[in-house]
Design a protein around this motif. Structure first.
Motif, PDB file in Angstrom:
ATOM      1  N   GLN A 510      28.940  42.207  75.904  1.00  0.00           N
ATOM      2  CA  GLN A 510      28.529  43.224  76.873  1.00  0.00           C
ATOM      3  C   GLN A 510      27.423  44.127  76.337  1.00  0.00           C
ATOM      4  OE1 GLN A 510      31.503  46.204  78.149  1.00  0.00           O
ATOM      5  NE2 GLN A 510      31.122  45.540  80.245  1.00  0.00           N
ATOM      6  N   ARG A 511      27.151  44.047  75.057  1.00  0.00           N
ATOM      7  CA  ARG A 511      26.185  44.960  74.454  1.00  0.00           C
ATOM      8  C   ARG A 511      24.770  44.695  74.961  1.00  0.00           C
ATOM      9  NH1 ARG A 511      28.411  44.112  68.316  1.00  0.00           N
ATOM     10  NH2 ARG A 511      30.441  45.108  68.623  1.00  0.00           N
ATOM     11  N   GLY A 512      24.064  45.777  75.236  1.00  0.00           N
ATOM     12  CA  GLY A 512      22.669  45.693  75.626  1.00  0.00           C
ATOM     13  C   GLY A 512      22.426  45.505  77.103  1.00  0.00           C
ATOM     14  N   PHE A 513      23.481  45.405  77.923  1.00  0.00           N
ATOM     15  CA  PHE A 513      23.292  45.147  79.351  1.00  0.00           C
ATOM     16  C   PHE A 513      23.165  46.428  80.166  1.00  0.00           C
ATOM     17  CE2 PHE A 513      24.490  40.978  78.042  1.00  0.00           C
ATOM     18  CZ  PHE A 513      23.896  40.128  78.963  1.00  0.00           C
ATOM     19  N   ASP A 514      23.860  47.478  79.766  1.00  0.00           N
ATOM     20  CA  ASP A 514      23.751  48.737  80.493  1.00  0.00           C
ATOM     21  C   ASP A 514      22.598  49.538  79.917  1.00  0.00           C
ATOM     22  OD1 ASP A 514      23.977  51.153  81.770  1.00  0.00           O
ATOM     23  OD2 ASP A 514      26.096  51.441  81.342  1.00  0.00           O
ATOM     24  N   THR A 515      21.519  49.640  80.676  1.00  0.00           N
ATOM     25  CA  THR A 515      20.326  50.349  80.200  1.00  0.00           C
ATOM     26  C   THR A 515      20.161  51.703  80.883  1.00  0.00           C
ATOM     27  OG1 THR A 515      18.953  49.224  81.858  1.00  0.00           O
ATOM     28  CG2 THR A 515      19.153  48.175  79.697  1.00  0.00           C
ATOM     29  N   SER A 516      21.214  52.179  81.542  1.00  0.00           N
ATOM     30  CA  SER A 516      21.112  53.437  82.282  1.00  0.00           C
ATOM     31  C   SER A 516      21.030  54.639  81.362  1.00  0.00           C
ATOM     32  CB  SER A 516      22.331  53.601  83.203  1.00  0.00           C
ATOM     33  OG  SER A 516      23.512  53.799  82.439  1.00  0.00           O
ATOM     34  N   GLY A 517      21.511  54.489  80.134  1.00  0.00           N
ATOM     35  CA  GLY A 517      21.583  55.630  79.238  1.00  0.00           C
ATOM     36  C   GLY A 517      22.880  56.401  79.376  1.00  0.00           C
ATOM     37  N   GLY A 529      26.879  55.026  66.641  1.00  0.00           N
ATOM     38  CA  GLY A 529      26.024  53.943  67.109  1.00  0.00           C
ATOM     39  C   GLY A 529      26.756  52.919  67.952  1.00  0.00           C
ATOM     40  N   GLY A 530      28.089  52.997  67.999  1.00  0.00           N
ATOM     41  CA  GLY A 530      28.867  52.055  68.787  1.00  0.00           C
ATOM     42  C   GLY A 530      29.121  52.568  70.187  1.00  0.00           C
ATOM     43  N   LEU A 531      29.595  51.689  71.049  1.00  0.00           N
ATOM     44  CA  LEU A 531      29.855  52.025  72.443  1.00  0.00           C
ATOM     45  C   LEU A 531      31.248  51.559  72.842  1.00  0.00           C
ATOM     46  CD1 LEU A 531      26.424  50.929  73.970  1.00  0.00           C
ATOM     47  CD2 LEU A 531      27.184  53.280  73.543  1.00  0.00           C
ATOM     48  N   CYS A 532      31.700  52.043  73.989  1.00  0.00           N
ATOM     49  CA  CYS A 532      33.005  51.665  74.521  1.00  0.00           C
ATOM     50  C   CYS A 532      32.858  50.580  75.584  1.00  0.00           C
ATOM     51  CB  CYS A 532      33.700  52.879  75.139  1.00  0.00           C
ATOM     52  SG  CYS A 532      33.917  54.278  74.029  1.00  0.00           S
ATOM     53  N   ARG A 533      33.915  49.848  75.804  1.00  0.00           N
ATOM     54  CA  ARG A 533      33.987  48.833  76.854  1.00  0.00           C
ATOM     55  C   ARG A 533      33.669  49.472  78.203  1.00  0.00           C
ATOM     56  NH1 ARG A 533      34.280  44.638  80.223  1.00  0.00           N
ATOM     57  NH2 ARG A 533      36.312  43.863  80.876  1.00  0.00           N
ATOM     58  N   GLU A 534      32.894  48.758  79.016  1.00  0.00           N
ATOM     59  CA  GLU A 534      32.543  49.231  80.348  1.00  0.00           C
ATOM     60  C   GLU A 534      33.104  48.298  81.415  1.00  0.00           C
ATOM     61  OE1 GLU A 534      28.408  51.491  79.005  1.00  0.00           O
ATOM     62  OE2 GLU A 534      28.318  49.894  80.512  1.00  0.00           O
ATOM     63  N   VAL A 535      33.454  48.871  82.542  1.00  0.00           N
ATOM     64  CA  VAL A 535      34.076  48.177  83.667  1.00  0.00           C
ATOM     65  C   VAL A 535      33.268  48.520  84.924  1.00  0.00           C
ATOM     66  CG1 VAL A 535      36.192  48.060  85.050  1.00  0.00           C
ATOM     67  CG2 VAL A 535      36.347  48.311  82.566  1.00  0.00           C
ATOM     68  N   PRO A 536      33.071  47.546  85.863  1.00  0.00           N
ATOM     69  CA  PRO A 536      33.545  46.171  85.882  1.00  0.00           C
ATOM     70  C   PRO A 536      32.554  45.213  85.228  1.00  0.00           C
ATOM     71  CG  PRO A 536      32.520  46.661  87.978  1.00  0.00           C
ATOM     72  CD  PRO A 536      32.426  47.923  87.156  1.00  0.00           C
ATOM     73  N   ASP A 537      32.932  43.926  85.196  1.00  0.00           N
ATOM     74  CA  ASP A 537      32.016  42.892  84.717  1.00  0.00           C
ATOM     75  C   ASP A 537      31.211  42.301  85.872  1.00  0.00           C
ATOM     76  OD1 ASP A 537      32.799  42.828  81.863  1.00  0.00           O
ATOM     77  OD2 ASP A 537      34.732  42.179  82.668  1.00  0.00           O
ATOM     78  N   GLY A 650      20.054  45.503  87.301  1.00  0.00           N
ATOM     79  CA  GLY A 650      20.763  45.018  86.130  1.00  0.00           C
ATOM     80  C   GLY A 650      22.209  45.484  86.129  1.00  0.00           C
ATOM     81  N   TYR A 651      22.825  45.423  84.964  1.00  0.00           N
ATOM     82  CA  TYR A 651      24.236  45.814  84.855  1.00  0.00           C
ATOM     83  C   TYR A 651      24.404  47.304  85.143  1.00  0.00           C
ATOM     84  CZ  TYR A 651      28.866  46.841  83.187  1.00  0.00           C
ATOM     85  OH  TYR A 651      30.176  47.277  83.127  1.00  0.00           O
ATOM     86  N   ASP A 652      25.506  47.643  85.820  1.00  0.00           N
ATOM     87  CA  ASP A 652      25.859  49.056  86.012  1.00  0.00           C
ATOM     88  C   ASP A 652      27.371  49.156  86.152  1.00  0.00           C
ATOM     89  OD1 ASP A 652      26.555  48.943  89.016  1.00  0.00           O
ATOM     90  OD2 ASP A 652      24.516  48.154  88.975  1.00  0.00           O
ATOM     91  N   MET A 653      27.873  50.381  85.987  1.00  0.00           N
ATOM     92  CA  MET A 653      29.319  50.616  86.021  1.00  0.00           C
ATOM     93  C   MET A 653      29.844  50.851  87.425  1.00  0.00           C
ATOM     94  SD  MET A 653      30.013  52.749  82.502  1.00  0.00           S
ATOM     95  CE  MET A 653      28.484  53.709  82.477  1.00  0.00           C
TER      96      MET A 653
END
Length: 684
Positions: A510-517, A529-537, A650-653
């Motif tokens: 999932q890394r690098g897909f959410d570019t919203s900031g 530097g790490g991130l949490c799991r995002e939902v949905p897929d 692109g990907y979004d939550m």
């Protein structure tokens, strides 16, 4: 280096929807795979054999406003689930990851339950010791699950009180439900306890909620989709032609119309209908066979559908409104994959966490299904107080991945504030951003929701949001003032859920897909530097009950349907069996099980973005701007103080990667196989 799962528990100050302010532990994943190693050293492998009884389950915190009513009747029957420790949790985690990742040498080299148990289950001596102790307490101890990590036990309340050294009392919750809970910590002998991860079912304070929106009663036919749309769908999808009654259902699409919208036609024309595939439906409810028979006759199909009772099963009367969920799940799946075999796993909703774990474990243990669909969920912050359950559940989902079972779960129907509509007494912190379990689990593919605003192939869509007194997506202004803490004009849960997990770190795929900031590593305590799991897929149609954004045509008369008949239903709970049907067709095309879908789906989005219809309109905030509190804290296109979360390119939550173009998704998933031997699509 692949991390080893959950490594610690951090004490954080947060509030579940059941309590005002409690200090509860937050489970955190140290990397990209589900936490099968433990939240504290005692959860990794066997703990030390200390003398005397030791705690195995803490007493749950009662919600603010709960009232004790007296003892739970000693003769009342109780079903309890005992989660055991893996002899090699790190190995289970690593191998589940390897068989799930595209381009890995072990890709889709799936194992049988017996192989999983031999390598990763609790040692036979430990299983025997736990079973011997339970039976010595005059409790019924069932066989251990196929992977050797879950054991079911049953018996009268009085026997469980004696066995675990705690009193179990009846509790009236603030919303009026009568529950039960153990007042003190449950204990076991140290020698037995060292191989037990947790014991669930001594209370039923936490229960899973079905995510069905609707159904809506029938109205005059003019409120449904246009006749031209019905004709196009009917002529292009001959395998799923609906009867006149279904086509006339107001504000609803038939299976044929959805097949056209999401491009199932090429698969159907090539003969892919789910032949030889078995799909498991996780349910906490029963259904009427006569309702399903009416629906399948309408489409001229005859799928094989079987009930599988778990922990004694349940009845229509005891199912409450969840009977609507079970009925709609079966019908959507049968309509979209008409030749698939459907197994409906039915556990009682009254068992709390024990019913959930027992049901998922049974699906994994029997290993009869290539695809698993769940339309139920729990407010994720509630599980922060019972990290052992999140860990045990993660172990079952990793086992499914290792066996080649594709697990999909609905993200929820309450927007970015997944816990909010469940509360009975509101406190400021109850308005927090949150997601649901099991959708947030990394070895689960989470399915979000959209609304079709213009029918076509592909359709024009936006993030599903029917919040607000008018159902127009404007949100509810906080603080709420309605009955039992509901918003004034509350129509039900009608917003596709999504957001950032508090429990799990972001998996590598999932890394690098959410570019919203708007991604963050703070809620789950990720390393710098790490991130949490995002939902949905991913997502699909979830809207319901609206002329402007129709839902699914479903049929039901039993239980809380109250003889309704054809009606419009929706929710991410129906988007999920639609994706399950697509997965079954892809497995049929591949000639073998697909396992965890998420890594392949993110890879497909990168390599073949046309396989998804990107949804770029709308958002999933349940709260209106200007309320107190609000979640206008996100940034989009450089503009700050925007509602969380918005659909973007692109990907979004709000909608994940987007909705499927089934012909391309099926071809791409079927082509993602690896060099390892594959198991058959269906049974075994």
């Amino acid at each position: 280096r692949e991390p080893q799962g959950i490594s610690r528990i951090r004490r954080v100050r947060q509030v579940s929807w059941r309590a005002a302010v409690l200090a509860v532990p937050a489970v955190m994943l140290t990397g990209l795979s589900p936490g099968l190693a433990a939240a504290r050293p005692a959860l990794v492998g066997p703990g030390p054999a200390l003398p005397g009884p030791v705690p195995v389950a803490s007493a749950p915190a009662l919600p603010a406003g709960a009232r004790l009513l007296g003892p739970q009747p000693g003769a009342a029957w109780l079903h309890v689930t005992v989660a055991l420790r893996s002899r090699n949790p790190g190995g289970l985690q690593r191998l589940a990851l390897q068989v799930s990742r595209p381009a890995n040498g072990r890709r889709r080299a799936f194992l049988t339950p017996r192989q999983v148990r031999a390598r990763f289950g609790a040692p036979p001596a430990a299983v025997s010791a736990v079973r011997f102790w339970l039976r010595g307490q005059r409790l019924r101890a069932g066989p251990v699950s196929g992977d050797g990590l879950v054991m079911l036990a049953a018996g009268p309340v009085a026997a469980f009180e004696r066995a675990f050294g705690t009193a179990i009392r009846r509790v009236r919750l603030p919303g009026g439900r009568i529950a039960y809970a153990n007042l003190g910590p449950a204990q076991m002998p140290a020698a037995t306890r060292r191989w037990v991860r947790g014991v669930f079912g001594l209370d039923d304070l936490i229960t899973a909620q079905p995510y069905l929106a609707g159904p809506a009663p029938s109205r005059p036919p003019h409120s449904g989709p246009g006749r031209a749309q019905q004709t196009r769908a009917r002529t292009s999808q001959a395998s799923v032609v609906a009867c006149r009654a279904a086509r006339a259902t107001p504000a609803a699409y038939t299976a044929g119309q959805l097949a056209r919208a999401y491009d199932f036609g090429a698969a159907y024309r090539s003969g892919l209908l789910g032949h030889g595939l078995t799909v498991a439906l996780f349910e906490l409810a029963n259904y009427a066979s006569s309702d399903i028979a009416t629906y399948t006759r309408c489409y001229g199909i005859s799928p094989v559908i079987r009930r599988v009772p778990v922990s004694g099963g349940t009845t229509i009367r005891a199912s409450g409104k969840a009977v609507e969920e079970a009925t709609a799940d079966i019908e959507v799946l049968a309509g979209m994959a008409p030749r698939a075999r459907i197994l409906v796993y039915e556990a009682p909703s009254s068992g709390g966490l024990a019913s959930l774990l027992a049901n998922y474990a049974t699906i994994a243990q029997q290993d009869r299904a290539a695809v698993v669909s769940s339309s139920y969920g729990i407010c994720e912050p509630d599980l922060a107080s019972v990290p052992e359950f999140a860990l045990a559940e993660a172990g079952v989902f990793a086992t499914m991945a290792l066996q080649g079972q594709s697990m999909l779960a609905a993200s929820g129907d309450a927007g970015s504030e997944q816990c909010l509509p469940q509360v009975a007494a509101l406190h400021r912190a109850a308005y927090q951003l949150a997601v649901g379990d099991p959708a947030s689990q990394p070895y689960v593919t989470a399915v979000g929701g959209t609304a079709i605003t213009r029918y076509g192939s592909p359709p024009r869509q936006r993030a599903w949001n029917q919040s607000g007194p008018g159902g127009d997506g404007r949100g509810f202004r906080a603080p709420f003032d309605g009955r039992d803490g509901r918003p004034s004009g509350y129509p039900g849960n009608r917003v596709g859920s999504g957001g950032i997990s508090r429990l799990w770190r972001m998996p590598s795929w999932q890394r690098g897909f959410d570019t919203s900031g708007d991604s963050s590593g703070i809620p789950c305590g990720a390393a710098r530097g790490g991130l949490c799991r995002e939902v949905p897929d991913v997502s699909a149609l979830a809207a319901a009950q609206s002329t402007a954004t129709p839902g699914y045509a479903i049929y039901g008369t039993a239980g809380t349907f109250h003889g309704l008949g054809w009606s419009s239903g929706g929710g991410t709970s129906l988007a999920t069996p639609l994706w399950a049907a697509l997965t079954a067709l892809a497995a049929e095309q591949a000639g073998g099980r697909l396992g965890l879908l998420s890594p392949a789906l993110y890879r497909i989005d990168s390599a073949d973005p046309a396989a998804f219809t990107d949804v770029t309109a709308g958002g999933n905030d349940y709260l209106a701007p200007g309320g107190s509190p609000s979640h206008d804290t996100c940034q989009y296109a450089g503009v700050r103080h925007q509602p969380c979360y918005q659909a973007t390119a692109g990907y979004d939550m709000a909608t994940g990667l987007g909705t499927p173009r089934a012909a391309l998704i099926i071809a791409d998933l079927a082509g993602e196989g690896g060099p390892g031997p594959q198991r058959s699509p269906g049974a075994g």
